[in-house]
Each structure stands twice: as structure tokens, then as C-alpha cells.
Scaffold this active site. Structure first.
Site, mmCIF file in Angstrom:
data_model
loop_
_atom_site.group_PDB
_atom_site.id
_atom_site.type_symbol
_atom_site.label_atom_id
_atom_site.label_comp_id
_atom_site.label_asym_id
_atom_site.label_seq_id
_atom_site.Cartn_x
_atom_site.Cartn_y
_atom_site.Cartn_z
ATOM 1 N N GLY A 297 8.582 -42.944 -10.847
ATOM 2 C CA GLY A 297 7.186 -43.203 -10.503
ATOM 3 C C GLY A 297 6.971 -42.617 -9.114
ATOM 4 O O GLY A 297 7.074 -43.289 -8.107
ATOM 5 N N THR A 298 6.690 -41.325 -9.093
ATOM 6 C CA THR A 298 6.725 -40.634 -7.801
ATOM 7 C C THR A 298 5.539 -40.985 -6.901
ATOM 8 O O THR A 298 5.576 -40.706 -5.716
ATOM 9 C CB THR A 298 6.809 -39.114 -7.998
ATOM 10 N N ASN A 299 4.489 -41.607 -7.457
ATOM 11 C CA ASN A 299 3.400 -42.037 -6.568
ATOM 12 C C ASN A 299 3.897 -43.143 -5.649
ATOM 13 O O ASN A 299 3.806 -43.053 -4.427
ATOM 14 C CB ASN A 299 2.214 -42.568 -7.374
ATOM 15 N N ASP A 300 4.430 -44.201 -6.268
ATOM 16 C CA ASP A 300 4.940 -45.302 -5.456
ATOM 17 C C ASP A 300 6.156 -44.875 -4.648
ATOM 18 O O ASP A 300 6.326 -45.280 -3.500
ATOM 19 C CB ASP A 300 5.295 -46.504 -6.343
ATOM 20 N N LYS B 264 0.834 -1.202 0.000
ATOM 21 C CA LYS B 264 0.000 0.000 0.000
ATOM 22 C C LYS B 264 0.868 1.252 0.000
ATOM 23 O O LYS B 264 0.638 2.176 -0.788
ATOM 24 C CB LYS B 264 -0.905 -0.031 1.243
ATOM 25 N N SER C 122 12.271 -43.461 -15.403
ATOM 26 C CA SER C 122 11.080 -42.641 -15.258
ATOM 27 C C SER C 122 10.680 -42.735 -13.797
ATOM 28 O O SER C 122 10.399 -43.828 -13.296
ATOM 29 C CB SER C 122 9.967 -43.163 -16.163
ATOM 30 N N TYR D 274 11.999 -34.565 -18.972
ATOM 31 C CA TYR D 274 10.578 -34.320 -19.220
ATOM 32 C C TYR D 274 9.725 -34.692 -18.010
ATOM 33 O O TYR D 274 10.167 -35.423 -17.121
ATOM 34 C CB TYR D 274 10.090 -35.105 -20.449
ATOM 35 N N GLY E 95 -8.288 -8.231 4.319
ATOM 36 C CA GLY E 95 -9.095 -8.469 5.510
ATOM 37 C C GLY E 95 -8.291 -8.914 6.718
ATOM 38 O O GLY E 95 -8.850 -9.171 7.780
ATOM 39 N N ARG F 133 -3.326 3.012 8.442
ATOM 40 C CA ARG F 133 -3.582 1.855 7.585
ATOM 41 C C ARG F 133 -2.394 0.897 7.592
ATOM 42 O O ARG F 133 -1.256 1.311 7.509
ATOM 43 C CB ARG F 133 -3.810 2.307 6.134
ATOM 44 N N HIS G 96 -10.169 -29.873 5.020
ATOM 45 C CA HIS G 96 -10.253 -31.241 4.520
ATOM 46 C C HIS G 96 -10.955 -31.288 3.165
ATOM 47 O O HIS G 96 -10.474 -31.882 2.207
ATOM 48 C CB HIS G 96 -10.996 -32.093 5.555
ATOM 49 N N GLU H 146 10.917 -46.256 -8.534
ATOM 50 C CA GLU H 146 9.807 -46.029 -7.613
ATOM 51 C C GLU H 146 10.007 -46.761 -6.299
ATOM 52 O O GLU H 146 9.193 -46.683 -5.395
ATOM 53 C CB GLU H 146 8.476 -46.421 -8.270
ATOM 54 N N ARG I 29 4.432 -49.232 -20.214
ATOM 55 C CA ARG I 29 4.825 -49.952 -19.010
ATOM 56 C C ARG I 29 4.281 -51.377 -19.065
ATOM 57 O O ARG I 29 3.080 -51.570 -19.296
ATOM 58 C CB ARG I 29 4.280 -49.235 -17.774
ATOM 59 N N ARG J 279 -3.099 -1.467 -6.602
ATOM 60 C CA ARG J 279 -2.316 -2.713 -6.511
ATOM 61 C C ARG J 279 -2.653 -3.569 -7.724
ATOM 62 O O ARG J 279 -3.668 -3.343 -8.385
ATOM 63 C CB ARG J 279 -2.654 -3.471 -5.228
ATOM 64 N N MET K 131 -5.371 -7.333 8.111
ATOM 65 C CA MET K 131 -4.874 -6.277 8.973
ATOM 66 C C MET K 131 -5.922 -5.166 8.948
ATOM 67 O O MET K 131 -6.703 -5.085 8.025
ATOM 68 C CB MET K 131 -3.555 -5.744 8.425
ATOM 69 N N CYS L 218 6.688 -39.803 -14.193
ATOM 70 C CA CYS L 218 5.364 -40.150 -14.698
ATOM 71 C C CYS L 218 4.331 -40.250 -13.584
ATOM 72 O O CYS L 218 3.216 -40.672 -13.800
ATOM 73 C CB CYS L 218 5.415 -41.443 -15.499
ATOM 74 N N ARG M 95 -0.291 -47.395 -19.527
ATOM 75 C CA ARG M 95 -0.462 -48.527 -18.618
ATOM 76 C C ARG M 95 -1.179 -49.658 -19.333
ATOM 77 O O ARG M 95 -2.307 -49.482 -19.771
ATOM 78 C CB ARG M 95 -1.284 -48.103 -17.387
HETATM 79 P P1 ADP Z 1 -7.644 -2.546 3.300
HETATM 80 O O1 ADP Z 1 -6.221 -2.925 3.360
HETATM 81 O O2 ADP Z 1 -8.539 -3.435 4.072
HETATM 82 O O3 ADP Z 1 -8.087 -2.280 1.905
HETATM 83 P P2 ADP Z 1 -7.421 0.312 3.605
HETATM 84 O O4 ADP Z 1 -6.298 0.834 4.401
HETATM 85 O O5 ADP Z 1 -7.259 0.379 2.140
HETATM 86 O O6 ADP Z 1 -7.740 -1.167 4.082
HETATM 87 O O7 ADP Z 1 -8.654 1.157 4.068
HETATM 88 C C1 ADP Z 1 -9.969 0.765 4.214
HETATM 89 C C2 ADP Z 1 -10.894 1.745 3.529
HETATM 90 O O8 ADP Z 1 -10.699 3.070 3.989
HETATM 91 C C3 ADP Z 1 -10.677 1.813 2.043
HETATM 92 O O9 ADP Z 1 -11.919 1.924 1.411
HETATM 93 C C4 ADP Z 1 -9.876 3.057 1.860
HETATM 94 O O10 ADP Z 1 -10.057 3.604 0.581
HETATM 95 C C5 ADP Z 1 -10.421 3.951 2.939
HETATM 96 N N1 ADP Z 1 -9.438 4.932 3.364
HETATM 97 C C6 ADP Z 1 -8.217 4.684 3.854
HETATM 98 N N2 ADP Z 1 -7.538 5.812 4.110
HETATM 99 C C7 ADP Z 1 -8.361 6.831 3.788
HETATM 100 C C8 ADP Z 1 -8.232 8.260 3.809
HETATM 101 N N3 ADP Z 1 -7.119 8.832 4.213
HETATM 102 N N4 ADP Z 1 -9.286 8.979 3.401
HETATM 103 C C9 ADP Z 1 -10.417 8.384 2.992
HETATM 104 N N5 ADP Z 1 -10.599 7.062 2.940
HETATM 105 C C10 ADP Z 1 -9.586 6.275 3.322
HETATM 106 MG MG MG Z 2 -7.778 -0.998 0.671
HETATM 107 MG MG MG Z 3 4.066 -47.667 -9.491
#
Ligand code: ADP
Ligand code: MG
Ligand code: MG
Length: 918
Positions: free
Chosen positions: A804-807, A38, A802, A889, A115, A106, A477, A782, A655, A355, A117, A869, A599
Site C-alpha cells: 500500500g504505497t500511499n500509506d 542536429k 500487497s 503485479y 528554443g 548552430r 504548482h 504499508e 480489503r 529529427r 540554445m 495497490c 475497498r
Molecule cells: P533550432 O535548433 O532552434 O531549430 P536551427 O539551428 O535549426 O535552430 O536554426 C534555426 C533556423 O535557421 C532554422 O529554420 C534553420 O532551418 C535555419 N538555418 C540554419 N542553418 C541554416 C543554413 N545554413 N542556411 C539556411 N538556413 C539555416
Molecule cells: Mg531547427
Molecule cells: Mg492504506
């Protein structure tokens, strides 16, 4: 000299806080390692002259220091300095009651951890500043900022659950009949803010901190600490992000999308992340802040005019035009599709984040291809822009777009979970594995729906066409097993609640019972009520079915170009495992350069063949055995002729018989009687033979080359079939290239004997037909002993190995492949093993045996051909490893050939060391 340099370093401590604003960024060029994704994005955008609110970034290196010492004291002068510059450029003062500077705090690690941090907005909005802001900009606006700040800060720094604040807000909304937050008036928000403050006092025993600097340092510390929360740790484990990267902290002047109807906040992609189409794509909300757009509180509006008259293009043309300019600038600067966050404050546009955008496999292929055509990236680079595994999406069956859209528009979308196994599946709901098995027996397709799955569910998962769980992530799982089975699967669809006792599921205002149809899209994660038709993917329609002309599919064009470029880059050959002419055709169409594993036993199960096979098995002496084998010879020859015809002069590795003989015999009493009838022998005799052949541990028993040693006539007939077929192909004008592969060799003597038998048979056929066929004879590696004794085996005139990495995996770990499902998922979930070793090669153990055998084999024989294989031949991470140990290969299932071609290119382009995850 060196001493004074060091002294100088000590005197001027390394810079750790980097200001950005007014077209200038101190951190520009420093990169994600130091500034986090960021922070680096904000610095680059600022330097490009894009409007970004001013702020500063604290270096990622501070994070780990702080987590160790708990001390930020030393950082204060630098932060105060940078803060003063932000004040200077905004003309506002942090903590000023009349005209306060508010900031966001931020997080931002090197690679995005969505989601994981947390971010705090509107920080610095003390109770006194609230009055100032209200006077200057309106009471409702000020209170809206304050309630948001109270909630975020309390959640993240004071650790008072967000939901308790939500409850208060919801209560108010209900009381006022407000549809969304935007409908609440100043007086309502005042009440909400007061209740929030009460809640904080009650929960923390102290009033909400009212000193702006205390707020700032509290927030900075909390963001750093969030690097170590459980969610973040789990995410890092899943995506192999090193623990010692740390996160940066960004402190940035707030801009307000909630300042009225001429303000807004939104997100955008520079190209369509679903299809890759070069069109601007995104959503926004007027009078909103931060994550309102993605939070689903109000329905967001489109950016681009769509006739509704509500788009950004139509309602705010000027900032929209600015956004288009930014889109261009960013794609040119970052040379990749960007995912942006923006805010418009009273008509003025600001960018808050950029990004590289996440995208589907479809979009990845198209964007890479088009960016190369635009000259934005090189062709080589375009190859690295698509993850090999993403190609699986392009091949999996799909729901026809129209029908899916109709289902969603018709309100049948139940939920969206994590896509865990691509493809589209529609079937009747079963809530238990047993029911899934029963229902599947009637011939109906079944979708198994569980909260989560466990080893007891394997049979049900196997019987189902699709799997859905409401809990669990990408290594749960269900996800691990589904991937192994190649099943369509969606996991973690939280919105759905399952009531096992009522055999019912519910989500939103929809519900469904056992036996109702459910449709799961394992590529997008969408779950829909009702039955949807499926169709083969566009690529298969062109390539295999021929139902769509290549010229009509731009996707196919992009796919083909990508793989051609990959072929130019890669060093590893790619072959396919194919047992039939049909498989061989598919393999060839996908670009396989040969067959790495054919086979022969699969051919033995054919309808009219199994009787002859059984005759051979129950035979009591060599003569009887030869009579039965003579019947098999022409059939087996036919198979090989078909395969040689498909493969032309590409090498075909065949084989010789591998599985224990008892696998071909009936076991149920009824079947024994019936088979005895067919064979014309008394049931008692057959029963005796079945008994005699049954083994305690068949996978370690009488199989592989041990059959060839004890019943040489079996191998002899197979070899004869191969060479007679090759002669026939030669007569038909082809130039077949057979490779005879002897399975399960453990000792040099075994190989020597069977090599001699093969050569002798080839000689005989050659003198009968008058045709000289060139061929190779090699072995599978193998059994660990064979890997260790590779040098003497190679020296015994062995043309190829060749792996035979399963066995080899089975025998190195001592895990039975057929039984490991009862404990492997637990091993993976609890981190005892990083991956399923049957899916991704264990580089440390099994890989060491491979590397050792490569080295010893090549030392003994420099032109030894080396391939793999096992299942791993189609796994990108394993392919990386095979490239690095210098195999010639890999061979994989026909449907993974494209994945392998691309993965081999990635391995070659990345420099070829053992992959970083080793
Ligand atoms: P995340 O990493 O979860 O995307 P962000 O740091 O980007 O978190 O921020 C969460 C929200 O807050 C985003 O929608 C971002 O655009 C908004 N935001 C962050 N900093 C500012 C700012 N200085 N002014 C207005 N909106 C902001
Ligand atoms: Mg963001
Ligand atoms: Mg075998």
C-alpha cells in the site's frame, strides 16, 4: 604493447571536428552522443545523398572542456581545415569581400532542446562583404541578410536584447505601412542596418565586430556557453537531461530562402503529428529565412495542394517532388516519423535538419501501428514507440472536432499554452479560488484562471473542471496539482493577460469577464472563448459505452493491437482497484487481470447502509453490534456477488475495513440530531460517541486491522459476506477466486490473529454451504515496521503482500497525504524533491523498504505473491521500479490499466534494471 598504444593515442589527438558535404560525412555513424541530434542528422542525410549545404560539426565533448577552461585555441587548426573544405565545396571564401562564404552557427544537443540554445545565421557578412554580396545578388537581399545577422549576433554573443532591434524594425515598418519584413525595400533596410549598428556601438561601446574569424569564434563560444544559460538548465532539470552531455556546434554554409520569389523556407512532418495519418504535412514561406515560418510574422502556406493555389506543390513543383523523395528516404533510414527543415534557393532544394518528430498520443499510437504493418519496424519496437502516459490523451474527453474547428475559425482562439492535464473542459471563468468554489456550488462548471496557482488555491482547483494559468511550466504548482487531481489543465498561456481587479482577461483582440464561458483543451494547450460541448473519447465510445462499433474506429484497432503486443512483452500482471461491479466491469474491459484492491468501506456509504453502519458504531456491546452487522451482511454480500460475476475466475483482492470509524459518523450539530433520530437514540448519547471516537491523529489511530482486533465481529461479518458471495457465485456456475486482504498490519501477531479468524469463518461458511472455496489471505505492507519484519509475517502463513504505497509513503516520509499540498509543490519547484512522492514512488527511500520486504518475504516463503495497490501502480516510472524488484503485479485505477499494461511492457523490453532516473 599497451604503452605504445597509449603513446600513439597521445601523438594523434582524437578527432573533434567532422566535415560533411558533397555526399560524404566524416561523422556518419558516430551518433548523437558525439555530434548532437542536429549534427548526426546532417551527417546521415549527407551520407544518404540528400542535398545538404556543406559544413562541419564540433564534438559535444569540446563543450564541457571549453566551459571549464574558456579556451578554444587548440581547436583552431581543425576548424580551419574543415572551413577550407567548406570553401572548396562551395567555391566561396569565408571573409572574401567579393563572393563571401556565409555560414550559420548552430547548437545541437543529444536530445532536442527546443528554443533553449541559439543559432546565428549569415555569419561572415562583414561590412565589406555586404557590398560584394549586394553587387553579386542584389542590394535588398544583402541588406536583409545583414540586418538578420546583426540582430542575432548582437543578441546571442554581445547580449544586447533582441527586442531593442525589433523596436527599430517595427518603427520602420509602421512608418512605411509595411505589413511584414518582406514589404520593406532596400532603402528601408539600409536605414534599419545603420540604426542596428548605432545601437551596438551605443550599447557595447565598440563597433560591431567586422572580422569574420572574430565573428566565428565569438559565435562558437556563445553556443557552447548557452549550454549553461538558465533556460537550458531549467529545461534539463524538467526533462532529466544530464548536465554533462554538452552541446555540439554545427557550422554550415548558408543557403538563402530569402533570395526572391523562387526561394523559400519551410518545415515538414513526414506524417501528420496530430493524428498520425500518413500524409505529408507542413508549411512554408516564399522569400523568407530561418524561423520566419514559425515566428508568425506572415501566414505560412501549405505544402500539399489544397485548392488554394498557393501550396508548394502548385507553386514550386520541382523542389516539392524532391521533398517527397527526401520524405521517403528519411523514413526508411530513420524508421520513424521525421520533422524536417528545408530551404529552397532559386528553385534548388536543401535539407537543413531532420529529427524524430514530436507527436500527440493519438498520432503516436497510429504511427507505431502503421509502421509495424508497413514492416518498417518490428511489433516489439512499435510497443516502445508510444509513451505510456500518452495513452491518457486517448481516453480523456474531447471537444468534437467540428465544434472546435468552428471556434478556431470563428476567431475564438485566445491562446495556446502548455498542455498540463489532458481532457477538454468548458466552464465559467473564475479568477480566484474562492469565487470558483462559490460559483461551482450553483452547479455550473467553472474554469479557474490564475496567473499562477499556490497552495491556497487547492479548494478552487478542486471545484473547477479546468485550470488555466498564464505563467509557469510543466512543473509549476498548477501543473503538478492538476496532474494529481486528473484535471484538465493548461499552463503558461503567456499571451493572456489577467486583470484581477477588473475580473477580466485579454488576449489578441479578445476579452472575457468573470462568469463568461471559456474552453480549455488540455491535450493541445488551446484556450478558446465560449462554451464547447465535450464528448467521451473515441476509445471509450467503443469500449465502455458501446456507442461506436469497434470496426468503425481505426484508432481503437490500433490501440487494441498495441496493448496486445504489450501484453506479450510484459512480465508484470496488471490488476485494477475497483470497489463496485461497475468499476469492475470497466476494469475488465480495459484488460485488468484481476482486482488488486476492492475497498469495502465505500460500500458502507450507500444510502440505506449508512444507518446500519452507524448503528453498529454506536452499539455499546457485542450483541448490539452483531444485530447491526447482521443487517449489513446481505448488502455487503450482494456487492461481492456482483463483483465476482464481473470478474469470473480472475482473482479479487478484498480489503477488510480500513478507515477510522468516526469517518462514518456525522459531525455537524444538525446532522447529529437527525442521525440520532434515525437511530432512535438521544442526541446526547450520539454526541458522546462521536466525542469518544474522535482522534487527534486519525490516520495513525484506531483503523485498519486494529479495528479487526478490537471488534473482531466486524471483520468476521465481512469475511462471511465474502465467502457466502463466493458460494453463491459458485452455484451460479462461476469459479470465484477471492483474496482476503488485511490492512495496516504492523506485527506478526496481528496477522496471525486475523488469519485465524478468517480461516475459521471460511470453514464455517463452507460447512454451511457444503462448498469448498479456495482462497488466499494476505496483508498490505504499508507500515514501515511490516516491511522490516516481512520475513516473520510471510512465515505466518501469509499468502500475499500487497504494497500500500500511499500509506507507506506517508509513513516513511512522515508527510500527511491530505496536508502535503501546502508544501509539496514548493519542494518540487525548488528541487528538494525530484517528484511528488505520492505520484511517483521514491525509489531510494520508500523503494528500499519495498525491495527489502520483497527479499525477506520471498526468502521466508518462495511462493509469496507480491503486488502493489497504491496510486503508484498506475505510474509508468514507478511501474518500471516494481518490475525491477520483481513484483508479480501492479494494481491501479481502471482508467490507468492501459497505461500500466504499456508501462510494464516498456519495463520488460528495456532490460528491466532499476530505471535510469533512480
Ligand atoms: P533550432 O535548433 O532552434 O531549430 P536551427 O539551428 O535549426 O535552430 O536554426 C534555426 C533556423 O535557421 C532554422 O529554420 C534553420 O532551418 C535555419 N538555418 C540554419 N542553418 C541554416 C543554413 N545554413 N542556411 C539556411 N538556413 C539555416
Ligand atoms: Mg531547427
Ligand atoms: Mg492504506
Amino acid at each position: 604493447m599497451a604503452t605504445t598504444e597509449r603513446a600513439a593515442e597521445r601523438a594523434v589527438p582524437a578527432k573533434r571536428v567532422f566535415f560533411f558535404g558533397n555526399g560524404h560525412a566524416e561523422g556518419a555513424g558516430l551518433g548523437k552522443e558525439r555530434l548532437g541530434g542536429k549534427g548526426a542528422g546532417l551527417a546521415e542525410m549527407t551520407a544518404l545523398g540528400i542535398p545538404v549545404p556543406p559544413g562541419f560539426t564540433i564534438d559535444t565533448s569540446v563543450c564541457l572542456d571549453f566551459l571549464r577552461t574558456g579556451d578554444l585555441e587548440g581547436l583552431k587548426p581543425e576548424v580551419e581545415d574543415a572551413l577550407a573544405r567548406v570553401e572548396g565545396s562551395t567555391g566561396r571564401k569565408f571573409g572574401d569581400p567579393a563572393n563571401p562564404l556565409l555560414v550559420s552557427v548552430r547548437s545541437g544537443a543529444r536530445s532536442s532542446m527546443p528554443g533553449m540554445m541559439d543559432t546565428i545565421l549569415n555569419l561572415g557578412l562583414t561590412s565589406r562583404a555586404l557590398d560584394g554580396l549586394a553587387k553579386a545578388s542584389g542590394e535588398r537581399f544583402a541588406l536583409d541578410c545583414r540586418r538578420r545577422f546583426l540582430q542575432m549576433y548582437s543578441d546571442i554573443v554581445l547580449e544586447i536584447p533582441r527586442s531593442q532591434f525589433e523596436e527599430i524594425l517595427t518603427r520602420k515598418k509602421e512608418e512605411r505601412g509595411a505589413k511584414s519584413d518582406a514589404d520593406l525595400e532596400a532603402a528601408d533596410l539600409r536605414w534599419v542596418v545603420d540604426r542596428f549598428e548605432d545601437l551596438v556601438r551605443q550599447r557595447s561601446g565598440a563597433p560591431f565586430p567586422d572580422d569574420p574569424r572574430e565573428q566565428l569564434w565569438g559565435a562558437i563560444g556563445a553556443v557552447f556557453r548557452s549550454w549553461d544559460n538558465d533556460r537550458a538548465k531549467e529545461y534539463r532539470r524538467l526533462y532529466r537531461i544530464p548536465e554533462d552531455w554538452g552541446t555540439a556546434v554545427n557550422v554550415q554554409a548558408m543557403v538563402f530562402g530569402n533570395r526572391g520569389e523562387r526561394s523559400a523556407t519551410g518545415v515538414a512532418f513526414t506524417r501528420d503529428p496530430a493524428t498520425g495519418e500518413k500524409r505529408f504535412y507542413g508549411e512554408f514561406l516564399p522569400n523568407a529565412q530561418g524561423e520566419d515560418v514559425v515566428a508568425g510574422i506572415r501566414t505560412p502556406r501549405p505544402l500539399v495542394a489544397d485548392g488554394s493555389g498557393t501550396s508548394l506543390e502548385e507553386t514550386m513543383p520541382e523542389p516539392y517532388a524532391g521533398l517527397l523523395r527526401v520524405r521517403d528516404l528519411l523514413e526508411k533510414a530513420f524508421r520513424d516519423m521525421q520533422d524536417l527543415e528545408f530551404t529552397i534557393e532559386e528553385g534548388k532544394l536543401y535539407l537543413l535538419q531532420t529529427r524524430n518528430g514530436k507527436r500527440t498520443g493519438f498520432a503516436a499510437v497510429r504511427i507505431a501501428d502503421e509502421m509495424a504493418a508497413e514492416g518498417l519496424i518490428s511489433e516489439k519496437e512499435s510497443v516502445t514507440r508510444v509513451e505510456p502516459e500518452q495513452l491518457v490523451q486517448l481516453l480523456a474527453p474531447i471537444f468534437p472536432t467540428k465544434e472546435k474547428e468552428a471556434a478556431v475559425q470563428g476567431g475564438r482562439l485566445l491562446a495556446k499554452g502548455l498542455p498540463a492535464g489532458p481532457g477538454a473542459a468548458s466552464g465559467r471563468i473564475a479568477f480566484t479560488a474562492d469565487r470558483a468554489v462559490e460559483m461551482a456550488r450553483t452547479g455550473d462548471p467553472v474554469v479557474l484562471v490564475r496567473v499562477e496557482t499556490s497552495p491556497e488555491d487547492i479548494a478552487g482547483m478542486n471545484a473547477a473542471v479546468g485550470i488555466l494559468t498564464t505563467r509557469g511550466g510543466a512543473t509549476s504548482h498548477a501543473a503538478v496539482v492538476a496532474r494529481g487531481m486528473g484535471k484538465t489543465c493548461v499552463v503558461g498561456a503567456h499571451e493572456i493577460s489577467v486583470d484581477d481587479s477588473k475580473r477580466e482577461l485579454r488576449a489578441r483582440n479578445l476579452s472575457a469577464k468573470e462568469g463568461d464561458f471559456l474552453s480549455v483543451d488540455g491535450t493541445s494547450g488551446e484556450v478558446m472563448l465560449g462554451k464547447l460541448p465535450t464528448q467521451p473519447s473515441e476509445i471509450l465510445q467503443v469500449l465502455i459505452d458501446g456507442s461506436l462499433p469497434a470496426g468503425k474506429s481505426p484508432l481503437f484497432g490500433a490501440f487494441t493491437r498495441l496493448l496486445e503486443r504489450a501484453d506479450r512483452a510484459r512480465k508484470l500482471g496488471v490488476r485494477a482497484n475497483a470497489d463496485t461491479p461497475t468499476d469492475a466491469r470497466v476494469a475488465r474491459l480495459f484488460g485488468a487481470q484481476g482486482i488488486g484492491l476492492c475497498r469495502t468501506e465505500h460500500m458502507f456509504f450507500g444510502e440505506n447502509r449508512i444507518v446500519a453502519v452507524r448503528e453498529m458504531i454506536v452499539a455499546e456491546n457485542e450483541a448490539d453490534r452483531r444485530t447491526a452487522l447482521a443487517k449489513l451482511l446481505p448488502m455487503q454480500r450482494e456487492d461481492f456477488v456482483g463483483i465476482f460475476r464481473e470478474m469470473g475466475e480472475r482473482p479479487v483482492t478484498i480489503r477488510l475495513l480500513d478507515p477510522p470509524l468516526h469517518e462514518f459518523l456525522p459531525h455537524e450539530e444538525d446532522a447529529v440530531a437527525e442521525t440520532a433520530g434515525e437511530l432512535g437514540i438521544p442526541p446526547e448519547k450520539l454526541r458522546e460517541r462521536v466525542r469518544a471516537l474522535s482522534e487527534m491523529n486519525p490516520m495513525l489511530g484506531h483503523r485498519g486491522c486494529r479495528l479487526g482486533i478490537t471488534f473482531p465481529e466486524i471483520y468476521e461479518i465481512q469475511v462471511r459476506a465474502i465467502f457466502e458471495a463466493a458460494a453463491e457465485a459458485r452455484r451460479a456456475g462461476q469459479n470465484p477466486n477471492p483474496e482476503v486482504m488485511i490492512p495496516l498490519i504492523g506485527t506478526k501477531a496481528e496477522f496471525e490473529r486475523l488469519r485465524a479468524l478468517t480461516d475459521e469463518t471460511a470453514r464455517r461458511v463452507s460447512s454451511e454451504t457444503g462448498l469448498d472455496i479456495s482462497y488466499r489471505v494476505g496483508t498490505m505492507i504499508e507500515i514501515p515496521r511490516a516491511a522490516l519484519r516481512a520475513s516473520e509475517i510471510a512465515a505466518a502463513n501469509c499468502d500475499f503482500f500487497s504494497f500500500g504505497t500511499n500509506d507507506l509513503t506517508q509513513m516513511t516520509f512522515g508527510y500527511s497525504r491530505d496536508d502535503a499540498a501546502s508544501f509539496l509543490p514548493t519542494y518540487i519547484e525548488t528541487g528538494i524533491l525530484p517528484d511528488d512522492p505520492f505520484a511517483t514512488i521514491d525509489q531510494e527511500g520508500v523503494g528500499e523498504l519495498v525491495a527489502l520486504a520483497v527479499k525477506r518475504g520471498r526468502e521466508a516463503r518462495h511462493d509469496l505473491k507480491l503486488g502493489v495497490c497504491g496510486e503508484h501502480g498506475g505510474d509508468p516510472r514507478s511501474i518500471h521500479f516494481f518490475h525491477s524488484v520483481g513484483l508479480d503485479y501492479v494494481s491501479c485505477s481502471p482508467f490507468r490499466v492501459a497505461v500500466a499494461r504499456l508501462a510494464a511492457a516498456h519495463a520488460a523490453l528495456s532490460g528491466g534494471g532499476v530505471s535510469s532516473t533512480a
